[in-house]
Design a protein around this motif. Structure first.
Motif, PDB file in Angstrom:
ATOM      1  N   SER A 180      65.239   1.569  -7.756  1.00 50.57           N
ATOM      2  CA  SER A 180      65.785   0.545  -8.628  1.00 50.57           C
ATOM      3  C   SER A 180      67.285   0.758  -8.543  1.00 50.57           C
ATOM      4  O   SER A 180      67.826   1.692  -9.148  1.00 50.57           O
ATOM      5  CB  SER A 180      65.282   0.729 -10.066  1.00 50.57           C
TER       6      SER A 180
ATOM      7  N   THR B 280      56.197   0.513 -13.275  1.00 43.60           N
ATOM      8  CA  THR B 280      55.444   0.808 -12.053  1.00 43.60           C
ATOM      9  C   THR B 280      53.984   1.109 -12.388  1.00 43.60           C
ATOM     10  O   THR B 280      53.073   0.739 -11.649  1.00 43.60           O
ATOM     11  CB  THR B 280      56.077   2.007 -11.318  1.00 43.60           C
TER      12      THR B 280
ATOM     13  N   ASP C  71      59.741   7.041  -5.179  1.00 43.58           N
ATOM     14  CA  ASP C  71      60.775   6.312  -5.915  1.00 43.58           C
ATOM     15  C   ASP C  71      61.850   7.334  -6.290  1.00 43.58           C
ATOM     16  O   ASP C  71      61.616   8.237  -7.088  1.00 43.58           O
ATOM     17  CB  ASP C  71      60.139   5.659  -7.154  1.00 43.58           C
TER      18      ASP C  71
ATOM     19  N   SER D 126      64.772  -6.547  -7.338  1.00 49.19           N
ATOM     20  CA  SER D 126      64.645  -5.583  -8.442  1.00 49.19           C
ATOM     21  C   SER D 126      63.929  -4.343  -7.934  1.00 49.19           C
ATOM     22  O   SER D 126      63.348  -4.350  -6.837  1.00 49.19           O
ATOM     23  CB  SER D 126      63.840  -6.193  -9.601  1.00 49.19           C
ATOM     24  N   GLY D 127      63.939  -3.301  -8.746  1.00 50.65           N
ATOM     25  CA  GLY D 127      63.168  -2.104  -8.416  1.00 50.65           C
ATOM     26  C   GLY D 127      61.678  -2.406  -8.413  1.00 50.65           C
ATOM     27  O   GLY D 127      60.917  -1.864  -7.600  1.00 50.65           O
TER      28      GLY D 127
ATOM     29  N   THR E 289      69.371  -0.963  -9.857  1.00 49.06           N
ATOM     30  CA  THR E 289      69.862  -1.309 -11.184  1.00 49.06           C
ATOM     31  C   THR E 289      70.445  -0.103 -11.909  1.00 49.06           C
ATOM     32  O   THR E 289      71.294  -0.255 -12.778  1.00 49.06           O
ATOM     33  CB  THR E 289      68.671  -1.837 -12.029  1.00 49.06           C
ATOM     34  N   LYS E 290      69.942   1.074 -11.578  1.00 45.59           N
ATOM     35  CA  LYS E 290      70.297   2.291 -12.319  1.00 45.59           C
ATOM     36  C   LYS E 290      71.570   2.911 -11.743  1.00 45.59           C
ATOM     37  O   LYS E 290      72.565   2.235 -11.643  1.00 45.59           O
ATOM     38  CB  LYS E 290      69.094   3.241 -12.310  1.00 45.59           C
TER      39      LYS E 290
ATOM     40  N   TYR F 192      57.411   5.575 -13.959  1.00 41.59           N
ATOM     41  CA  TYR F 192      58.027   4.547 -14.813  1.00 41.59           C
ATOM     42  C   TYR F 192      56.948   3.581 -15.333  1.00 41.59           C
ATOM     43  O   TYR F 192      56.028   3.217 -14.599  1.00 41.59           O
ATOM     44  CB  TYR F 192      59.058   3.808 -13.953  1.00 41.59           C
TER      45      TYR F 192
ATOM     46  N   ASN G 289      59.048  -1.602  -5.290  1.00 37.46           N
ATOM     47  CA  ASN G 289      57.810  -0.817  -5.329  1.00 37.46           C
ATOM     48  C   ASN G 289      56.597  -1.676  -4.975  1.00 37.46           C
ATOM     49  O   ASN G 289      55.668  -1.212  -4.306  1.00 37.46           O
ATOM     50  CB  ASN G 289      57.643  -0.152  -6.703  1.00 37.46           C
TER      51      ASN G 289
ATOM     52  N   ASN H  60      60.870   8.691 -14.706  1.00 39.48           N
ATOM     53  CA  ASN H  60      61.442   8.001 -15.858  1.00 39.48           C
ATOM     54  C   ASN H  60      60.302   7.581 -16.769  1.00 39.48           C
ATOM     55  O   ASN H  60      59.448   6.803 -16.345  1.00 39.48           O
ATOM     56  CB  ASN H  60      62.206   6.758 -15.375  1.00 39.48           C
TER      57      ASN H  60
ATOM     58  N   GLU I 294      57.388   9.670  -8.181  1.00 44.30           N
ATOM     59  CA  GLU I 294      58.829   9.569  -8.464  1.00 44.30           C
ATOM     60  C   GLU I 294      59.456  10.954  -8.397  1.00 44.30           C
ATOM     61  O   GLU I 294      58.940  11.885  -9.018  1.00 44.30           O
ATOM     62  CB  GLU I 294      59.065   8.978  -9.870  1.00 44.30           C
TER      63      GLU I 294
ATOM     64  N   THR J 204      64.868   6.760  -7.677  1.00 41.65           N
ATOM     65  CA  THR J 204      65.865   6.104  -8.517  1.00 41.65           C
ATOM     66  C   THR J 204      66.735   7.085  -9.305  1.00 41.65           C
ATOM     67  O   THR J 204      67.954   6.958  -9.328  1.00 41.65           O
ATOM     68  CB  THR J 204      65.162   5.143  -9.508  1.00 41.65           C
ATOM     69  N   PHE J 205      66.117   8.068  -9.983  1.00 41.79           N
ATOM     70  CA  PHE J 205      66.894   8.911 -10.900  1.00 41.79           C
ATOM     71  C   PHE J 205      67.836   9.877 -10.176  1.00 41.79           C
ATOM     72  O   PHE J 205      68.999   9.947 -10.532  1.00 41.79           O
ATOM     73  CB  PHE J 205      65.957   9.639 -11.878  1.00 41.79           C
TER      74      PHE J 205
ATOM     75  N   VAL K 103      70.709  -6.342 -11.553  1.00 42.46           N
ATOM     76  CA  VAL K 103      69.366  -5.831 -11.289  1.00 42.46           C
ATOM     77  C   VAL K 103      69.117  -5.909  -9.776  1.00 42.46           C
ATOM     78  O   VAL K 103      69.466  -6.907  -9.137  1.00 42.46           O
ATOM     79  CB  VAL K 103      68.318  -6.665 -12.054  1.00 42.46           C
ATOM     80  N   GLY K 104      68.536  -4.847  -9.220  1.00 38.68           N
ATOM     81  CA  GLY K 104      68.260  -4.867  -7.780  1.00 38.68           C
ATOM     82  C   GLY K 104      67.369  -3.712  -7.369  1.00 38.68           C
ATOM     83  O   GLY K 104      67.095  -2.793  -8.151  1.00 38.68           O
TER      84      GLY K 104
HETATM   85  C1  LIG Z   1      63.943   0.915 -13.786  1.00 34.85           C
HETATM   86  C2  LIG Z   1      63.033   1.543 -12.828  1.00 34.85           C
HETATM   87  C3  LIG Z   1      62.216   0.768 -11.991  1.00 34.85           C
HETATM   88  C4  LIG Z   1      62.186  -0.746 -12.073  1.00 34.85           C
HETATM   89  O1  LIG Z   1      63.394  -1.245 -11.608  1.00 34.85           O
HETATM   90  P1  LIG Z   1      63.996  -2.680 -12.047  1.00 34.85           P
HETATM   91  O2  LIG Z   1      65.248  -2.732 -11.259  1.00 34.85           O
HETATM   92  O3  LIG Z   1      64.196  -2.634 -13.540  1.00 34.85           O
HETATM   93  O4  LIG Z   1      63.002  -3.702 -11.636  1.00 34.85           O
HETATM   94  C5  LIG Z   1      61.411   1.415 -11.081  1.00 34.85           C
HETATM   95  N1  LIG Z   1      61.389   2.753 -10.993  1.00 34.85           N
HETATM   96  C6  LIG Z   1      62.162   3.533 -11.787  1.00 34.85           C
HETATM   97  C7  LIG Z   1      62.100   5.009 -11.655  1.00 34.85           C
HETATM   98  C8  LIG Z   1      63.013   2.957 -12.730  1.00 34.85           C
HETATM   99  O5  LIG Z   1      63.772   3.735 -13.527  1.00 34.85           O
END
Ligand SMILES: *Cc1c(COP(=O)(O)O)cnc(C)c1O
Length: 425
Positions: free
Chosen positions: A202, A110, A180, A81-82, A204-205, A107, A86, A155, A151, A182-183, A214-215
């Motif tokens: 993450s 986090t 991070d 997961s994300g 997952t996004k 987030y 982290n 988020n 980040e 992710t976005f 989820v990853g």
């Molecule tokens: C969703 C998210 C996470 C956590 O990730 P999961 O895959 O839900 O464990 C961490 N950082 C950011 C910026 C996220 O949007």
């Protein structure tokens, strides 16, 4: 293979003659060897190979190699997961008695991980505003500080991190910057190019992008010189007694030390591996990431512009809007767009936002973001419902704030749905 789109499609896995075109799903917990001696070499990290999927699996490694290529790193790993990504990224270099500096605009998961769970493990934290001056940032460091965390696009606050400012401060204090990403994903921003040392995701996004699995992922730039700051990083620069006395920074160099240690210690002990099946699904998402991200951004931009001009909307946060507080940083770090997530305040307070949510037809109510299907969340009545209006404001979330994650549908249909729901708010 230099361009990002080609890497999305092709990096990480090159089949040999007659081998499967798609990444094979190696659905096996274990791997067979002819002799104990050979397996012993793997355990000593003297030979590379697989022995148990709790630590490493070929499917995961192929997908991690693609993400590594996309971010421009030297080594990478997938996590379950994300959150796990982290946690591993920080805990790989900070332990009981250490200290971490983090942007406060991150987030919520986090925030909990750093402020509460790591605190219980003896790691202290200092939060700084992403907008702090270099002097304020400098003052947050202590002799036992081991990393800086932020980040790229937060988020859900949608603040943009001044990566160069945070990297300069981290490096002046002899510690790495963890970002991070992710976005934006590496399609929209590659933090390593701006000085970040370690990048997390993450997956997952947007990387998965279809709400399927989820990853997480960790990418090391290979740029941080651990041995030059050996006294700060004994875990990387002195013998690991739990691993036959290996000194990771010596044996694997700056390019490999961080990920090898995270795999052979943290993955071994915490077992937060991504399933090979999920890694396969993640790779399908990555194959179209460079095609999807511009569409998410275009829909986000169109939605933000519509909302900004609407009389029933009090405020809009979106770095792509010229009036946004982070527009200038976005033009520097995210010149082609940031993401599809927009947050805004419905005029009329908490009840008006609840009426808006109830009237939505196309935009689905979900805690998820960054999906192909547009989803929408009113934190005050869902994820943050235990908080009073005052507590919400202190956390930077207004009682009427709505987070809208624009998917891949046609912008006109999304705007029509939001327009009719605002009329009923
Ligand atoms: C969703 C998210 C996470 C956590 O990730 P999961 O895959 O839900 O464990 C961490 N950082 C950011 C910026 C996220 O949007």
């Amino acid at each position: 293979m230099s361009s990002i789109g080609t890497k999305c499609v092709q990096a990480g896995y090159t089949p040999g003659n007659g081998e499967p075109r798609q990444i094979p799903i190696v659905q096996s917990t274990t791997f067979k060897y002819d002799t104990s001696e050979h397996m012993g070499q793997l355990f000593d990290l003297e030979a590379s190979g697989y022995f148990y999927t709790r630590l490493q699996n070929p499917t995961n490694d192929a997908v991690a190699a693609k993400i590594c290529a996309l971010e421009g790193g030297s080594a990478a790993m997938l996590t379950s997961s994300g959150q796990a990504a982290n946690f591993f990224a920080v805990f790989n270099i900070a332990e009981c008695g250490d200290h971490v500096v983090a942007s406060q605009s991150i987030y919520g998961g986090t925030f909990n991980l750093l402020a509460h769970t790591l605190h219980k493990m003896g790691i202290e934290l200092t939060f700084v505003s992403p907008d702090c001056t270099p002097e304020e940032l400098d003052a947050a460091f202590r002799p036992n500080t081991k990393c800086v965390f932020g980040e790229t696009v937060a988020n859900p606050a949608l603040t943009v991190l001044d990566i160069e400012k945070f990297a300069a401060a981290a490096h002046a204090h002899g510690v790495p910057l963890i970002v991070d990403n992710t976005f934006p994903t590496p399609v929209m921003c590659r933090p390593i190019e701006w000085g970040a040392d370690i990048v997390t995701h993450s997956t997952t996004k947007y990387m998965d992008g279809h709400g399927a699995g989820v990853g997480g992922a960790i990418v090391d730039s290979g740029n941080f010189d651990w041995m030059a700051h050996a006294e700060k990083f004994p875990g990387l620069c002195t013998p690991d007694e739990s691993y036959h006395g290996i000194v990771y920074a010596e044996k694997f160099g700056n390019a490999g030390a961080f990920i090898t240690k995270a795999t052979s210690q943290l993955m071994r002990d915490f077992g937060s591996i991504q399933s090979p099946q999920n890694a396969y699904l993640l790779n399908l998402g990555l194959e179209s990431l460079h095609v999807r991200m511009p569409r998410h951004c275009a829909n986000g931009q169109a939605m933000a512009e519509f909302l900004a001009a609407h009389p029933k909307v009090e405020a809009v946060n979106y770095p792509g809007l010229p009036g946004d507080a982070y527009h200038e940083l976005a033009e520097k770090y995210l010149p082609n767009g940031s993401c599809g997530v927009v947050s805004f305040e419905v005029a009329g307070g908490r009840e008006a936002a609840e009426r808006f949510m109830a009237a939505l037809r196309l935009c689905a109510i979900e805690t998820h973001v960054a999906d192909a299907r547009t989803c929408c969340l009113h934190p005050a009545s869902s994820t943050h419902r235990q908080m009073t209006d005052d507590e919400l404001r202190a956390a930077g979330i207004g009682p009427a704030m709505v987070r809208l994650s624009c998917g891949l549908e046609d912008a006109a249909d999304l705007i029509a749905d939001v327009e009719q729901a605002l009329a009923r708010a």
